[in-house]
Design an enzyme around this catalytic site. Structure first.
Site, PDB file in Angstrom:
ATOM      1  N   ASP A  24      -2.914   3.690  -3.290  1.00 43.87           N
ATOM      2  CA  ASP A  24      -1.668   4.421  -3.067  1.00 43.87           C
ATOM      3  C   ASP A  24      -1.783   5.808  -3.714  1.00 43.87           C
ATOM      4  O   ASP A  24      -2.631   6.023  -4.587  1.00 43.87           O
ATOM      5  CB  ASP A  24      -0.536   3.602  -3.717  1.00 43.87           C
ATOM      6  CG  ASP A  24       0.803   4.299  -3.679  1.00 43.87           C
ATOM      7  OD1 ASP A  24       1.144   4.903  -2.641  1.00 43.87           O
ATOM      8  OD2 ASP A  24       1.524   4.232  -4.703  1.00 43.87           O
ATOM      9  N   ASP A  26       1.337   8.318  -4.606  1.00 44.93           N
ATOM     10  CA  ASP A  26       2.383   8.705  -5.567  1.00 44.93           C
ATOM     11  C   ASP A  26       2.559   7.656  -6.658  1.00 44.93           C
ATOM     12  O   ASP A  26       2.768   6.475  -6.384  1.00 44.93           O
ATOM     13  CB  ASP A  26       3.704   8.949  -4.827  1.00 44.93           C
ATOM     14  CG  ASP A  26       3.521   9.984  -3.729  1.00 44.93           C
ATOM     15  OD1 ASP A  26       2.812  10.978  -3.981  1.00 44.93           O
ATOM     16  OD2 ASP A  26       4.054   9.784  -2.622  1.00 44.93           O
ATOM     17  N   ASP A 135       1.900   1.297  -7.240  1.00 48.09           N
ATOM     18  CA  ASP A 135       2.865   1.190  -8.346  1.00 48.09           C
ATOM     19  C   ASP A 135       4.112   0.421  -7.930  1.00 48.09           C
ATOM     20  O   ASP A 135       4.876  -0.011  -8.788  1.00 48.09           O
ATOM     21  CB  ASP A 135       3.249   2.585  -8.876  1.00 48.09           C
ATOM     22  CG  ASP A 135       3.856   3.474  -7.817  1.00 48.09           C
ATOM     23  OD1 ASP A 135       3.395   3.412  -6.654  1.00 48.09           O
ATOM     24  OD2 ASP A 135       4.802   4.216  -8.119  1.00 48.09           O
TER      25      ASP A 135
END
Ligand SMILES: [Mg+2]
Length: 174
Positions: A24, A26, A135
């Protein structure tokens, strides 16, 4: 370190048989929070307009700083020869320019390492792979059929995830 995802024989195996890691952007590679802070410091009059959806700020994905240790860690994973690495990122639907910004960001920081290896999707559950480093559990991450390596701090709950930083990821995967 077991692989949960089962690949039917009809799906072409990776040429190298390396394990596949989706990464991922961000909150994992990219410190987007710092980019938001910088924008609101430079343009305080736009705070009201974007405070609910700061990820709709035009150009905000173009040059945010990387997360601590992210660039070096990705290079180490790559150089280990054990993994095939892909980007798996969600571009906010309300910020379509973010797609090209993210594409340029990856090239700025990794050169050709992710050449034609970027998934932009709201359905990470549909990706085939062994690991997803993310996250959050949104956009299908929770339903990913490999192993989700939850990274950093969950900004929604403030809780630290199982893998708080890139060192913990390297310890697990290398
Ligand atoms: Mg994220």
């Amino acid at each position: 370190m077991s692989t949960i995802w089962y690949r039917p024989k009809t799906i072409k195996e990776s040429k190298t048989m390396k394990k596949i890691i989706h990464i991922d952007m961000d909150g994992v590679l990219v410190d987007l929070g710092k980019a938001f802070d910088k924008f609101f410091t430079l343009y305080p009059h736009l705070r009201e307009r974007y405070k609910k959806f700061p990820d709709h700020i035009q150009g905000v994905f173009r040059s945010p700083p990387p997360m601590d240790g992210a660039i070096e860690a990705v290079h180490k994973l790559h150089e280990s020869g054990k993994y095939e690495l892909f980007i798996a990122t969600t571009v906010p639907w309300g910020n379509p320019m973010g797609a090209s910004d993210k594409r340029f960001w990856i090239e700025d920081h990794f050169g050709n390492l992710f050449h034609k290896k970027m998934f932009m999707t709201h359905r990470k559950d549909l990706l085939i792979g062994d690991y997803l480093i993310d996250d959050r559990v949104k956009n299908g991450a929770a339903e990913f059929r490999g192993e989700l390596l939850q990274f950093g701090v969950n900004w929604e709950t403030g809780e630290t995830n199982r893998f708080p930083d890139w060192n913990s990821i390297l310890e697990y995967l290398l």
